[in-house]
Design a protein around this motif. Structure first.
Motif: not given
Length: 362
Positions: A98-110
């Motif tokens: 879940k944390m990996r997915l959250a971090i991945g989404i936050m990264a791709q928001m760039a």
């Protein structure tokens, strides 16, 4: 059977020209996909930023638009520095699904391509930093040809996005190409980009202002925010390998640049990072600001991440040189620059195989 990343690197392609370095592909569908994707992302940011300039000059803007800009800037700054860079590229810590997915989404928001593509390219950068095979060196191009300083800065900043070389996912994507969270983010990268650039700013405008703020907030708090921050990320690749100080002899052009460090929440301490790429924080001296590293340490205390990697402590000796604080650690050879390894998700690149730093052509 097609791979999960066949949209950017088809399995059946065999390049007619071989690159001097292993894991670098010349031409083909992957290069075309790269140019198209980065072309769409960059052009929309530029056009949106021009729209933001026009809107600012012709309409009244206020705290709604600019608070969206600042909030989004902080969010994608964390996403790139913690997500793309320190976690998915270097495995500076471990996290659950879940944390990996959250971090991945936050990264791709760039809006800087998918986690899969970004991390693979950055692993290649570290494998051949400022040598033949580097993705975005200001000293040599993607084929290993020396460049002058001005051209090199341009290539390292934006030009590399449109050359005809790509990173082989089967080499630099190890640990990523079979990660369900990474592949989900990769599959939904365009939806995440649209949410970040348009939907989130529009919702922000409605929540804190009204319908009349939607257009301005999308332009300023979406497209301009992305382009503004992108220049600092790219600046670490270009300016951060030419201008600044070098605490460590890393055999590449990486520099510590305080301005880039402040604007990227710590990634501008680039020479420190090239010395210890797996460290969760690039801070060595007490005065070196690394907010992303502090956030990771806070997450560690909260139990959200674990096995956080740390650089050894350094002190200044009587000559003013930075040396390892503990002699036992120094004897272990940590004073030598770290290189890409299996722990980074890539393949082993012994220090003896790395190319030395190349001075720019006159």
């Amino acid at each position: 059977m097609a791979s999960a990343f066949s949209d950017i690197q088809p399995d059946e392609y065999v390049p007619s020209e071989q690159h001097p370095q292993h894991g670098v592909i010349i031409g083909g569908p992957a290069a075309r996909a790269k140019r198209i994707e980065y072309g769409i992302l960059l052009s929309t940011m530029v056009l949106g930023s021009l729209g933001a300039l026009y809107w600012t000059l012709t309409h009244a803007t206020g705290w709604v638009e600019w608070s969206a800009f600042l909030f989004g800037f902080a969010l994608i700054n964390m996403g790139v520095g913690i997500g793309y860079h320190r976690y998915f590229t270097h495995r500076a810590f471990e996290a659950g699904p879940k944390m990996r997915l959250a971090i991945g989404i936050m990264a791709q928001m760039a809006c800087q391509a998918s986690v899969l593509k970004w991390a693979a390219d950055h692993r290649r950068h570290h494998a051949f930093a400022d040598g033949v095979g580097d993705v975005h060196s200001p000293y040599i191009d993607g084929h290993g040809k020396k460049m002058g300083k001005l051209k090199g800065l341009g290539i390292a900043h934006f030009g590399w996005l449109f050359d005809n070389t790509t990173s082989d996912m089967k080499v630099y994507g190890k640990g990523l190409i079979d990660d369900p969270q990474v592949l989900w983010c990769h599959k939904h990268r365009w939806s995440i980009a649209i949410f970040s650039s348009i939907v989130l700013p529009a919702l922000w405008a409605l929540a804190f202002g009204g319908p009349e703020h939607i257009i301005g907030t999308i332009l300023i708090g979406g497209f301009f925010r992305n382009f503004f921050f992108l220049n600092f990320v790219m600046g670490v690749n270009s300016i951060g390998h030419v201008f600044g100080s070098q605490r460590f002899e890393t055999k590449d052009g990486s520099r510590n640049n305080w301005f880039m460090a402040w604007m990227t929440f710590g990634d501008g301490w680039h020479n420190n990072h090239h010395q210890h790429p797996r460290a969760a924080s690039s801070k060595i001296a007490w005065w070196e600001f690394d907010l992303n590293g502090q956030i990771i340490y806070a997450w560690e205390k909260m139990g959200l991440v674990w096995n956080v990697q740390r650089a050894p402590a350094y002190i200044r000796n009587d000559k003013g040189e930075w040396v390892l604080k503990k002699a036992k650690v120094a004897m272990a050879g940590i004073a030598e620059p770290e290189v890409m390894s299996a722990d980074d998700g890539g393949i082993l690149f012994p220090a003896k195989d790395r190319q030395p730093h190349i001075e720019p052509a006159e």
